[in-house]
Design an enzyme around this catalytic site. Sequence first.
Site, PDB file in Angstrom:
ATOM      1  N   SER A   1       0.832  -1.200   0.000  1.00 41.68           N
ATOM      2  CA  SER A   1       0.000   0.000   0.000  1.00 41.68           C
ATOM      3  C   SER A   1       0.866   1.249   0.000  1.00 41.68           C
ATOM      4  O   SER A   1       1.946   1.277   0.609  1.00 41.68           O
ATOM      5  CB  SER A   1      -0.906   0.019   1.239  1.00 41.68           C
ATOM      6  OG  SER A   1      -1.592   1.259   1.355  1.00 41.68           O
TER       7      SER A   1
ATOM      8  N   TYR B   1      -2.437  -0.913   9.903  1.00 39.33           N
ATOM      9  CA  TYR B   1      -2.467  -1.329   8.497  1.00 39.33           C
ATOM     10  C   TYR B   1      -1.150  -0.992   7.805  1.00 39.33           C
ATOM     11  O   TYR B   1      -0.536  -1.848   7.150  1.00 39.33           O
ATOM     12  CB  TYR B   1      -3.635  -0.648   7.790  1.00 39.33           C
ATOM     13  CG  TYR B   1      -3.727  -0.939   6.314  1.00 39.33           C
ATOM     14  CD1 TYR B   1      -4.236  -2.154   5.861  1.00 39.33           C
ATOM     15  CD2 TYR B   1      -3.310  -0.005   5.368  1.00 39.33           C
ATOM     16  CE1 TYR B   1      -4.324  -2.427   4.505  1.00 39.33           C
ATOM     17  CE2 TYR B   1      -3.395  -0.267   4.014  1.00 39.33           C
ATOM     18  CZ  TYR B   1      -3.901  -1.474   3.584  1.00 39.33           C
ATOM     19  OH  TYR B   1      -3.979  -1.744   2.238  1.00 39.33           O
TER      20      TYR B   1
END
Length: 270
Positions: A165, A178
Amino acid sequence: MSTHSSISQPPLPLAGRVAIVTGSSRGIGRAIAIHLAELGARIVINYTSKAADAERVASEINDFPVREEITGKGPRAIVVQANVSEPSQVKSMFDAAESAFEAPVHILVNSAGILDPKYPTIADTSVEDFDHTFSVNTKGAFLCSKEAANRLKQGGGGRIILLTSSQTRSLKPGFGAYAASKAAVETMVKILAKELKGTGITANCVAPGPIATEMFFDGKTPELVEKIAAESPFGRVGEAKDVVPLVGFLAGDGGEWVNGQIIPVNGGYV
């Protein structure tokens, strides 16, 4: 005058190769699975709980027109349920691929992942949610990479592609667990690429920015989505189709010299 060149179909660079795409019942994983199939690969559609969605993806691929370059027994795509955070299930997924296609796996794309839609600060992140995030995003990538490192075809064409990400660079509040779980994967892949020396297997991360998927929209207000879109030089959030060409390139022979890299694909968001 011959019209062969005008009616001939483009070559299939992944013909004869087998790809496992985790988390491919929907979202980016679904788009990647379909794209790799369009390039000629035979595909394992992996899911954890969305069986009907996974079956629809496999059905779409199996309805592709027949191409003589695509050799081997069995269908173009199969569906395998597996929780990537469970070692025995990851092993069984590879076993199923080898059995169904009677060939070794060439390509692993790990797209399975979770994001806490509450977007808690680190101070408000529960230990249980932290552990769950790392179990799927980090342990799952580790287990799939470990299995792939031992089982992918060696000598050329072996590819490990892990989705991470752009949050590991944008460092937005609310994404602590995350982003950390994905940053760990990015560090791991750089080491993995070096450890695979001599096998012909490459290992890379693809790091998308905001992509219009169910996971992206979950927990976000329309106003927040508009704000995120406005931060992009293109004035929009990305789509899965913006990511898949890069994955297709890395999966093919042309991507062989790209190894041990973290490749952002975010339209300039970061």
